[in-house]
Design an enzyme around this catalytic site. Structure first.
Site, short mmCIF file in Angstrom:
data_model
loop_
_atom_site.label_atom_id
_atom_site.label_comp_id
_atom_site.label_asym_id
_atom_site.label_seq_id
_atom_site.Cartn_x
_atom_site.Cartn_y
_atom_site.Cartn_z
N ASP A 158 0.81 -1.23 0.00
CA ASP A 158 0.00 0.00 0.00
C ASP A 158 0.84 1.27 0.00
O ASP A 158 0.36 2.33 -0.37
CB ASP A 158 -0.94 0.00 1.21
CG ASP A 158 -1.77 -1.26 1.27
OD1 ASP A 158 -2.96 -1.20 0.99
OD2 ASP A 158 -1.19 -2.33 1.57
N GLU A 209 -5.52 -10.31 -7.54
CA GLU A 209 -5.50 -11.55 -6.75
C GLU A 209 -6.51 -12.60 -7.20
O GLU A 209 -6.55 -13.69 -6.65
CB GLU A 209 -5.68 -11.23 -5.26
CG GLU A 209 -4.49 -10.44 -4.73
CD GLU A 209 -4.58 -10.20 -3.23
OE1 GLU A 209 -5.69 -9.94 -2.74
OE2 GLU A 209 -3.53 -10.27 -2.57
#
Lengths: 803, 803
Positions: B360, B498
């Site tokens: 992040d 993902e």
């Protein structure tokens, strides 16, 4: 003596303590003491480690009480590694005959080597060879290797390798009445046939310390790992191995040790990390290789290269400078950059002063600034983190701003004792040394010069400026206005000269208008104004708001910096303090005849129920510090600003006056005195430099070196060669030079960093060459004789010194 | 809703969890959760704290086992402060009638306020007013103030104030089978009639945590400190006070709390420091004042100012941006600058992901770099300290260089679980997310951009360069040569999307030639060459030696960066990975009708025994990340370097292709998609931005916000406004601008820092103004449309955008 080796080729138990201090191994993190001189078998070492704490002042008064706040605590000993031959005791140099002995501290590679030829009572001759290192690359690792050769016997040898947490603090005689037991055993455990683990905890600060050791045994190169037994008790663990040794064969044992504490970064639990670290660690040879490389890189930055007309003097000087650089880099290194530590005045080498941080940074940082400024940055952060505590101290004493302590420990409170013991008289006498408020100016000075060298505006903006402003504020608040003289004064403090802490027959401690203190206070106020102008506007405003500094207060600073009082006597002598001229002259000749050594005149006189407070006699002449820190041009500006006369003769006159009146009771004084004479009396300066050089290697203060080296003096001598003789001065975004080599020095070559550049500086009697190595940094300005020259990366500036 | 207040004016138990997450108070150090919504009397709070550790991967598989390695552990609760009226139970919102309720998170001052009008079963009406703060200036302090007014009764009120260390980790439903009890009680103690103290220790990592609380009771302004009793048990301590309250009178209780851990800097022992801290602390009002000032300073740096044509939209957008900035600054602040912490993807606000650090930072650092780059520096140090661990990981996996983990915790090992629970199906399924090696490129990218903004050569030299080179080395070693194609490939990894972790029906996880991964690897290799040229020569040599990088290896890098393979399909579509085109198209319409929400398509499909691996369906379309990180000019250069065609249409074509095929299953995806459309489709971009803005405040992923905010998305939205719309890009020592405001935005004003300067940037549809505040920094270069302009401190550059 080679240029890189401190060599002792005979065993000398009497010199043991000094040798031990001089041969200490460490890496900043893994501070390790006594890695050198004691019998191989003894395994008694007291390696110091930085900890939380600082002795509780009350506790040092009341001998024998539990120490409630730890500072320098000996860490568990990782070195126990010994052996015994059949039907013998564990090896000891004391029992048997030493056939040969050679101990070498290899400064280039940072290893300690020892070779002993030994014949025991049964006539068995054994060669013992040992190598030790504390890794300068991998901060958590150390290693020792021992090789035994059975010269004329064969049989079963037992080898014992251990970790010992039952160590105590007993390295300083006069602290012996204090509690010396600071470690609480937590865990011991073994893993497989080669690994042991120990965890202890400090009693007061609750710092956990974990060590693991992996011991491997090789016979004639083949692994021969026959573990016989463990010996475990709370706080200690040993493994014992068995080896069959044929005549002429060699057993080689290597012990790799890891060390972690609960304050380390990037860890889960320190015991887990220490165990994993030895599992993953390289063998001795691999570690030696990476360790040597790390030292090689340090030497590229720090080594000094010069040609002196007397080769013997060159060699010896070079060796000592390297030894001192070596100890500085073992105390504060790239590994301390990420730790919350300062520079202790005695290194981590001994227990004296308990690891406390004084003002020695003033002598140490210039050297670091010009080579690895990141280290200085982190050491200044040690101060910044304690700024709040310094604010509390100022407030409690009735002042504003920040008052940093004379002795700083873990949490930044004042750690100075209130009484100390005179070993000469056996008496406890009041200690007013904490009145040395000048430590605050040293901190401000260091902040400023770190910025000058690096141009690190973010540091100045976030950390440095706030310290500088709060220190300025402290000086403004401790200064009192004398309406009669229309001058500001600083009353009841002590200067760096610790022989004078009060007026004769005065109850209250402290002295008035110490010149060093007053001028430094003015210097700090000047810099505070600079900083307010330099920072980005918004940051200045933020700072003013958050520390609550308003215009009224700043106006007051303006007045003080123009009207600080200086006291003079005689013809232009700057009085060390107000009333210094009223003191009696001291009978230097008489006392030199009466006592062989009067360096520590204070103790001599106290034992005679007298005190140096009566005399014009200094431990170090602190007026001379001014000529050490400032050029004559700068001092003239100061004096002009204050409205006092300053003439060309002021400096030599004062040097002459005070040098006659000092006992050199501080290891720092010779450095300062040599420095201030560098331009006016090059012969005498060199002589003082050579004496300063000896301070630790010959333990000229008689017994203090084994209690810990004198880091300020060590760094100061190296700095004197590199900065003093080149006249390097980073000022106003220019790197100024003013070279002046000692008479017999033909050439000096130093390698420095400045504003991101790596510079090669070469000085001869008639030429100054400055070369900037290739990089993408912006050009810098190099100054000489009031002219500046642009220097770009990859190019060279050459300046004639004779013209 | 005012621009600065998150306001709830009625009590709503159903929304409690979300409100709690959104109203969390903290200051980076003193992370505190749940400071908001629960009944005043409950006192049940689970404030998270960063710790050593990271869950042991095996332990998350085997539910119920003792967790052996802690990461995010709830810290002792300092908030218990409640009361009871005569013959009643302790106050509870559940029993009685709520007459009025107002809760306000005041973002400007960083305080949480609550006012409750309450009538109990006996008809007694009481006004309860509460204020809470976690100090943004004094990192170790927090405070709560409670005022009770007896509206229509009088009598004896009991007040209870405590510290509770018996807290557990139970904030995330699906972790409930795991061990939730991480704290071991150590000490509780009381001091005088106002102070209590608690010390606990984490079970595995042995971190000690100490809290002290000073509670003062005032009746109608007068101190009325009548201590009735203590309630002590292992792990908890409470004080009970008694007060006589007359009708209409007010009792005011203020509780000041300090928090220390054994890993803090500048401490002796953490318990001692915590006790001293509350003794010295200011009262509530004083703390509020200094706390507010600290926030004011932060807002000056971070607040964004813009004019949008729809005032309502301006107000709401401004409020949300402030809320998100507020939470970012509560997670990572000036207080974390001196701590060994990273940025957890969920803040310290909840227990989800256990405080682990992912990638992040890529979305967060740009915002911090341009405002408080010192924070970024310290967060990059979190990575540097774990470089050795990343080297070990690479070596264990058969690679060279450094392989940072996908999930990083205390000691830098891989913390990703190997299985995870699908709450929809109740099944544990393999988790291959650690194959997301792209996190390494994010770290390199962040190092590089920190340097670009600050010019901090010392950081690059000591820390950044080594990370960058070791990551480059990792990419070179994971890349394999395909002789047939004469191209290098990266096989068996995962991209940021993902949903795709393997080929359908393939046993082995991982995908080949993920475009994002491959291009980022090339980018890292390019920067590695830059760095080798930029550093001072001697440092480059040192680095090459110490990491053992030789010419042969560098030559190989040169080859790879020219021949990395990219896979395309259709007409110029960059394939997300090799074979993407073979996947089935997904029935978006069908599933949107079948399920109300298909953001987490992976869970939906897994519950149907299907998997997104079969489909052209992304959680976030990672090809689009390239347009987020790089300008089209830069991408063109890349493609040229690799010998692939890149046309003007490449970007819109790919955006169009992938946006149709994504479920926005990651909070980050809308930020990226809005960004990449900012220049081509301003209306749609703004729409996506508005959706991204909602991610946390409306908890659009349904239940994930209460488990922890989404910090990347929060920072990303703020960054989109400030950096995306101004087109700020620090590159090659120039600060480039390329403004493009959303259609309805008339004006945007941001305040940034660049190379030591504070800059005011103002953008309208036709003008760009950049003003440098006064300082002594060197001039900088500002660039626009291929031209650069010098900008000196104190002056302004104005550029017409219409010309």
């Amino acid at each position: 003596m080679s240029h890189w080796s401190l060599l002792y080729d005979e065993f000398n138990p009497e010199e043991q303590e000094l040798r031990e201090a001089l041969c200490t191994l460490g890496n900043g993190y893994f501070a390790t003491r006594g890695a050198g001189t004691e019998a191989v078998a003894d395994g008694v070492h007291y390696p110091g480690t930085y900890l939380a704490g600082g002795y509780n002042r009350l506790d040092t008064e009341i001998a024998g009480r539990v120490i409630e706040n730890e500072d320098l605590v000996n860490m568990p000993n990782w070195l126990p590694l010994t052996f015994r031959l059949p039907e013998s005791d564990w090896f000891s140099l004391q029992e048997g005959e030493i056939l040969s002995y050679r101990q070498e501290l290899d400064l280039r590679r940072g290893i300690l080597l020892r070779t002993i030829g030994f014949r025991d009572a049964q006539g068995r001759e054994t060669k013992v060879e040992e190598r030790r290192l504390v890794h300068m690359g991998a901060m958590h690792l150390a290693a020792v290797e021992m090789r035994l050769t059975a010269e004329n016997w064969s049989g079963e040898v037992e080898i014992r390798s251990g970790l010992d947490g039952l160590v105590t603090n007993e390295g300083v005689d006069r602290y012996k009445e204090l509690n010396s037991n600071h470690l609480e055993p937590l865990e011991v455990e073994e893993f497989g046939d080669d690994t042991i683990y120990l965890k202890v905890c400090t009693r007061q600060s609750k710092l956990q310390i974990a060590q693991s050791a992996r011991t491997k045994v090789f016979v004639d190169g083949q692994l021969s790992q026959r573990l016989q037994s463990y010996l475990k008790e709370p706080g200690r663990i040993f493994q014992e191995f068995i080896v069959d040794l044929a005549m002429g064969s060699e057993v080689r044992i290597e012990k790799v040790v890891s060390f972690f504490t609960s304050r380390d970064n990037a860890i889960s639990e320190c015991g887990l990390e220490s165990r994993n670290a030895v599992i993953r660690a390289d063998g001795f040879e691999g570690l030696l290789e990476s360790h040597t490389q790390a030292w090689e890189h340090l030497w590229r930055r720090f080594d000094v290269d010069f040609v002196h007309s007397e080769p013997a003097e060159t060699d010896r000087t070079e060796l000592i400078l390297r030894l001192y650089t070596f100890h500085l880099l073992q105390t504060t290194s790239t590994h301390t950059m990420d730790l919350d530590v300062g520079v202790p005045s005695r290194g981590w080498h001994g227990e004296a002063y308990r690891g406390h941080i004084f003002w020695d940074e003033l002598f140490i940082f210039p050297l670091l600034n010009l080579r690895l400024p990141e280290i200085t940055r982190s050491l200044l952060m040690y101060r910044f983190r304690r700024l709040d505590r310094a604010r509390i101290a100022a407030k409690n004493a009735g002042y504003r701003g920040a008052m940093f302590p004379w002795q700083s420990g873990s949490n930044g409170r004042e750690e100075s004792q209130e009484v100390h013991l005179n070993p000469k008289s056996g008496r406890w006498i009041p200690d007013n040394s904490q009145l040395q408020r000048h430590v605050n100016s040293a901190i401000a000075y260091n902040v400023w010069h770190y910025y000058q060298v690096t141009g690190d505006m973010e540091f100045l903006s976030f950390y440095g400026a706030e310290m500088l402003l709060e220190i300025a504020r402290f000086w403004a608040s401790i200064a009192t206005y004398n309406a009669e003289l229309d001058r500001y004064e600083i009353l009841r403090v002590m200067g760096p000269d610790e022989y004078h802490d009060r007026y004769p027959d005065d109850e209250e401690p402290g002295l008035n208008n110490n010149s060093y203190t007053n001028i430094m206070a003015v210097w700090v106020l000047n810099r505070a104004f600079d900083v307010l102008k330099m920072l980005p506007e918004e940051r200045t405003n933020e700072l003013l708001e958050s520390i609550g500094l308003d215009q009224r207060e700043i106006d007051q600073w303006r007045a003080i910096r123009k009207k600080m009082r200086l006291v003079f006597h005689g013809e232009g002598i700057i009085s060390q303090f107000e009333g210094y001229d009223k003191l009696q002259e001291f009978d230097w000749e008489g006392y030199r005849q009466k006592y062989s050594d009067i360096q520590r005149l204070d103790r001599v006189l106290e034992a005679e129920d007298d005190t140096p407070n009566h005399y014009k006699a200094s431990k170090q002449a602190d007026v001379l510090m001014l000529f050490y820190l400032f050029s004559s041009e700068k001092l003239k500006k100061f004096f002009d600003q204050l409205g006092y006369p300053f003439e060309y003769e002021t400096i030599p006159k004062n040097i002459d006056y005070y040098l006659k009146r000092t006992s050199h009771g501080s290891t720092l004084s010779r450095v300062v005195h040599s420095w201030v004479l560098a331009r006016s009396d090059r012969v005498r300066s060199w002589k003082l430099f050579c004496e300063a050089l000896k301070s630790d290697i010959e333990d000229i203060q008689g017994g203090t070196t084994p209690e810990g080296i004198h880091l300020g003096a060590m760094a100061g001598t190296v700095d004197l060669i590199t900065r003093g003789y080149t006249g390097i001065e980073p000022r106003d975004d220019v790197l100024w030079f003013n070279p002046c080599l000692p008479e017999k020095m033909a050439k000096l070559h130093v390698h420095i960093r400045y504003r991101g550049h790596a510079l090669e500086v070469e000085v001869t009697s008639d030429l100054l060459k400055v070369r900037a190595l290739k990089s993408r940094e912006m050009p810098i300005k190099v100054g000489f004789k009031k002219k500046t020259h642009d220097l770009e990366a990859g190019s060279t500036v050459e300046l004639s010194l004779s013209s």
